[in-house]
Structure formats: structure tokens, C-alpha cells
Design a protein around this motif. Structure first.
Motif, PDB file in Angstrom:
ATOM      1  N   LEU A 114       0.815  -1.210   0.000  1.00  6.66           N
ATOM      2  CA  LEU A 114       0.000   0.000   0.000  1.00  6.66           C
ATOM      3  C   LEU A 114       0.851   1.263   0.000  1.00  6.66           C
ATOM      4  O   LEU A 114       0.355   2.342  -0.345  1.00  6.66           O
ATOM      5  CB  LEU A 114      -0.930  -0.004   1.212  1.00  6.66           C
ATOM      6  N   ALA A 115       2.111   1.142   0.374  1.00  5.11           N
ATOM      7  CA  ALA A 115       2.981   2.314   0.384  1.00  5.11           C
ATOM      8  C   ALA A 115       3.207   2.858  -1.021  1.00  5.11           C
ATOM      9  O   ALA A 115       3.655   3.997  -1.182  1.00  5.11           O
ATOM     10  CB  ALA A 115       4.321   1.967   1.038  1.00  5.11           C
ATOM     11  N   ARG A 159       0.323   2.958  15.097  1.00  2.00           N
ATOM     12  CA  ARG A 159       1.445   3.748  14.613  1.00  2.00           C
ATOM     13  C   ARG A 159       2.340   2.928  13.675  1.00  2.00           C
ATOM     14  O   ARG A 159       2.808   3.432  12.645  1.00  2.00           O
ATOM     15  CB  ARG A 159       2.260   4.264  15.796  1.00  2.00           C
ATOM     16  N   GLY A 160       2.556   1.673  14.025  1.00  4.42           N
ATOM     17  CA  GLY A 160       3.369   0.824  13.177  1.00  4.42           C
ATOM     18  C   GLY A 160       2.745   0.589  11.824  1.00  4.42           C
ATOM     19  O   GLY A 160       3.425   0.622  10.788  1.00  4.42           O
ATOM     20  N   ALA A 161       1.431   0.369  11.793  1.00  4.19           N
ATOM     21  CA  ALA A 161       0.735   0.132  10.526  1.00  4.19           C
ATOM     22  C   ALA A 161       0.763   1.367   9.644  1.00  4.19           C
ATOM     23  O   ALA A 161       0.932   1.276   8.421  1.00  4.19           O
ATOM     24  CB  ALA A 161      -0.703  -0.290  10.798  1.00  4.19           C
ATOM     25  N   ALA A 162       0.609   2.541  10.240  1.00  2.00           N
ATOM     26  CA  ALA A 162       0.651   3.779   9.460  1.00  2.00           C
ATOM     27  C   ALA A 162       2.027   3.966   8.832  1.00  2.00           C
ATOM     28  O   ALA A 162       2.141   4.402   7.671  1.00  2.00           O
ATOM     29  CB  ALA A 162       0.297   4.968  10.344  1.00  2.00           C
ATOM     30  N   ALA A 163       3.073   3.619   9.570  1.00  2.00           N
ATOM     31  CA  ALA A 163       4.426   3.772   9.050  1.00  2.00           C
ATOM     32  C   ALA A 163       4.704   2.812   7.899  1.00  2.00           C
ATOM     33  O   ALA A 163       5.296   3.189   6.885  1.00  2.00           O
ATOM     34  CB  ALA A 163       5.442   3.560  10.176  1.00  2.00           C
ATOM     35  N   VAL A 164       4.270   1.558   8.038  1.00  2.00           N
ATOM     36  CA  VAL A 164       4.547   0.541   7.016  1.00  2.00           C
ATOM     37  C   VAL A 164       3.737   0.788   5.747  1.00  2.00           C
ATOM     38  O   VAL A 164       4.251   0.672   4.628  1.00  2.00           O
ATOM     39  CB  VAL A 164       4.251  -0.868   7.571  1.00  2.00           C
ATOM     40  N   THR A 165       2.458   1.123   5.899  1.00  2.00           N
ATOM     41  CA  THR A 165       1.579   1.286   4.738  1.00  2.00           C
ATOM     42  C   THR A 165       1.650   2.677   4.124  1.00  2.00           C
ATOM     43  O   THR A 165       1.216   2.875   2.986  1.00  2.00           O
ATOM     44  CB  THR A 165       0.123   1.017   5.127  1.00  2.00           C
ATOM     45  N   GLU A 166       2.164   3.641   4.888  1.00  2.00           N
ATOM     46  CA  GLU A 166       2.150   5.052   4.480  1.00  2.00           C
ATOM     47  C   GLU A 166       0.722   5.529   4.222  1.00  2.00           C
ATOM     48  O   GLU A 166       0.457   6.358   3.343  1.00  2.00           O
ATOM     49  CB  GLU A 166       3.041   5.285   3.255  1.00  2.00           C
ATOM     50  N   CYS A 167      -0.201   4.985   5.014  1.00  2.00           N
ATOM     51  CA  CYS A 167      -1.617   5.338   4.939  1.00  2.00           C
ATOM     52  C   CYS A 167      -2.084   5.856   6.291  1.00  2.00           C
ATOM     53  O   CYS A 167      -1.435   5.619   7.320  1.00  2.00           O
ATOM     54  CB  CYS A 167      -2.477   4.120   4.573  1.00  2.00           C
ATOM     55  N   ILE A 194      -6.609   7.154  15.478  1.00  2.00           N
ATOM     56  CA  ILE A 194      -6.318   7.538  14.101  1.00  2.00           C
ATOM     57  C   ILE A 194      -4.861   7.964  14.037  1.00  2.00           C
ATOM     58  O   ILE A 194      -4.429   8.845  14.792  1.00  2.00           O
ATOM     59  CB  ILE A 194      -7.228   8.689  13.612  1.00  2.00           C
ATOM     60  N   ALA A 195      -4.097   7.325  13.141  1.00  2.00           N
ATOM     61  CA  ALA A 195      -2.671   7.637  13.010  1.00  2.00           C
ATOM     62  C   ALA A 195      -2.326   7.874  11.549  1.00  2.00           C
ATOM     63  O   ALA A 195      -2.914   7.258  10.660  1.00  2.00           O
ATOM     64  CB  ALA A 195      -1.816   6.501  13.565  1.00  2.00           C
ATOM     65  N   ASP A 196      -1.373   8.767  11.311  1.00  2.00           N
ATOM     66  CA  ASP A 196      -0.885   8.940   9.944  1.00  2.00           C
ATOM     67  C   ASP A 196       0.620   8.686   9.901  1.00  2.00           C
ATOM     68  O   ASP A 196       1.287   8.607  10.942  1.00  2.00           O
ATOM     69  CB  ASP A 196      -1.270  10.312   9.382  1.00  2.00           C
ATOM     70  N   PRO A 197       1.192   8.516   8.706  1.00  2.00           N
ATOM     71  CA  PRO A 197       2.604   8.149   8.604  1.00  2.00           C
ATOM     72  C   PRO A 197       3.551   9.195   9.167  1.00  2.00           C
ATOM     73  O   PRO A 197       4.705   8.876   9.491  1.00  2.00           O
ATOM     74  CB  PRO A 197       2.808   7.981   7.089  1.00  2.00           C
ATOM     75  N   ASP A 198       3.095  10.442   9.281  1.00  2.00           N
ATOM     76  CA  ASP A 198       3.956  11.502   9.789  1.00  2.00           C
ATOM     77  C   ASP A 198       4.055  11.508  11.307  1.00  2.00           C
ATOM     78  O   ASP A 198       4.777  12.332  11.882  1.00  2.00           O
ATOM     79  CB  ASP A 198       3.453  12.869   9.309  1.00  2.00           C
ATOM     80  N   GLY A 199       3.326  10.619  11.952  1.00  2.00           N
ATOM     81  CA  GLY A 199       3.412  10.523  13.402  1.00  2.00           C
ATOM     82  C   GLY A 199       2.262  11.159  14.152  1.00  2.00           C
ATOM     83  O   GLY A 199       2.181  11.046  15.378  1.00  2.00           O
TER      84      GLY A 199
END
Length: 251
Positions: free
Chosen positions: A113-114, A149-157, A168-173
């Protein structure tokens, strides 16, 4: 079909001016009756009404004239259906919200998904998130926080981890904790309503993280208003749709 109808009706209620409900060609007449405010798009399907690979181009072509895509509720993942979901999700030229079977379709391949070139929101419950990331189901608040947080980082979603105090988390932290909602909402179909709402906010041009936060907050607030009216025990997904106008008016 019921899951898809709930999502499309929620998108209408959330202010998407024009909604198209995509279903297998054989189900179009039923969708027309059950979701009279939306248009319908029929696609090629395999047994059980699940989208076939031949339906990919139909959906992608439709996306070129739409502002967002909400996908997953009631779709299934077996056989070529999972392949079709993955290809549509990765190629769709619009912001996308993925729920339920569209999240399950990426189980074990979350990093794919990234590669999305447009904003993407995933709305898993803890079990779906665990399958997506091939990890244990997060149960404690600390585990939920680490998992989202981990899922947002891996998927960039943007990841919306549903449940008590949705995260709710986003890839930017960035991270948000939703304060609305009640136990009566732990019933079939309420997640489909959230999918339609977030899809509507993406279509209205709201940024993915903000659309996810707004959807989660108003979804929970609609559930709270419905519970005040009829109680938590009898709460059903359709009650959230009935409460959305008052929710949006108050907001």
C-alpha cells in the motif's frame, strides 16, 4: 449487499453530492431499490456476486469521473476477487478508503500500500489490523497505540483502528483519539457507515487524516444520539444514518 448499501447511504448523508454504488450486475436492481439516493454501477462478478478480474477496468474507469473511492464492505476476498481488490486499490486515481475485505485483501502484504500515489485511509478493527500486519491482535491500550502507529508507518496510509476510543494515526506521526461512541455501536454494519462517511469527506476534498478524524468523531456522535433515543441494546447501524442529520446540524 447490505454492507455496501449502508456505506453508500452513509456517503449520501455525509454530504457527498453524487454517490455511485458498485455491485455485481445481477445485484443492480436490488441496489437500486435499497439505495434510492445513489446511482449504481454494475461490474463483472464470480459466484456469489464477488468482483471478478474482468470488473477491474469498469471500476477504474468510473473512478476517473469521481472524487474518491470507498471499497471493501461485503466484497469477499476469495480467488480472483482478492486480486481484483488489490489491483483497484493500488491503481485507483483518487483518494481511497479501504475497509473490511479490502483491508483483508492486503493481509501479509501491507507494505504494498505504500506505493499508492493518492491519499489512502484504512479502517480496520483489531483483528483485521492483526491480519494485515501478520501480528498478534492488539488488546491493551499500549498495544493498540503501538499497532496503529506501526501500521501507518509501514503502509504510508492513515489508519483508523476501530474500537473503544478509536485511534487515528498517519505516517507523519500524528495521532488522534476519538472521544465519541458507545458500546451499542459494536454491532454489524456500523463500520460500513463509517466507511461511507470517510469516503464522502475525502470526496469533498478534506485531507486524509482530517477526513478520518472527522468521520470517526461524527460517526461516534451519531451513535451517541441514537443511543439517547432508543438505548444501546437496540442500536442498529441504520439508526446512525437516521441520526446523522442532527449530528451534522449540531456540529
Amino acid at each position: 449487499l447490505g454492507a455496501a448499501i449502508l456505506a453508500s447511504r452513509a456517503a449520501v448523508r455525509a454530504g457527498a453530492g453524487l454517490v455511485t454504488l458498485g455491485v455485481s450486475r445481477e445485484l443492480v436492481p436490488f441496489a437500486d431499490i435499497a439505495s434510492i439516493e445513489s446511482m449504481t454501477l454494475g461490474y463483472d462478478a464470480v459466484a456469489g456476486g464477488r468482483i471478478a478480474r474482468a470488473g477491474i477496468d469498469v471500476v477504474l474507469e468510473a473512478c476517473r469521473e469521481r472524487d474518491a473511492l470507498a471499497m471493501g464492505p461485503g466484497m469477499g476476498t476469495r480467488g480472483e476477487t482478492g486480486d481484483a481488490i488489490r489491483e483497484i486499490a493500488l491503481r485507483a486515481p483518487v483518494p481511497v478508503v479501504l475497509d473490511a475485505d479490502a483491508v483483508n485483501a492486503f493481509a501479509g502484504s501491507a507494505s504494498d500500500l505504500a506505493g499508492r500515489s493518492h491519499p489512502t485511509v484504512l479502517t480496520p478493527h483489531p483483528g483485521e489490523l492483526a491480519r494485515l500486519m501478520e501480528a498478534e491482535v492488539p488488546r491493551t491500550p499500549e498495544e493498540r497505540l503501538e499497532a496503529v502507529r506501526g501500521a501507518a508507518a509501514v503502509t504510508e496510509c492513515v489508519i483508523v483502528l476501530k474500537g473503544h476510543q478509536t485511534l487515528i494515526a498517519d505516517p507523519d506521526g500524528r495521532l488522534a483519539l476519538n472521544p465519541t461512541g458507545n458500546p451499542g455501536m459494536a454491532t454489524g454494519g456500523t463500520g460500513d457507515v463509517l466507511t461511507g462517511m470517510i469516503g464522502a469527506y475525502l470526496a469533498r476534498g478534506i485531507q486524509a487524516f482530517e477526513a478520518a478524524c472527522l468521520g470517526a468523531f461524527l460517526h461516534g456522535r451519531a451513535g451517541d444520539l441514537a443511543a439517547e433515543e432508543i438505548g444501546e441494546e437496540s442500536l442498529a447501524a441504520g439508526d446512525l444514518l437516521d441520526s446523522l442529520p442532527e449530528t451534522l446540524f449540531d456540529f
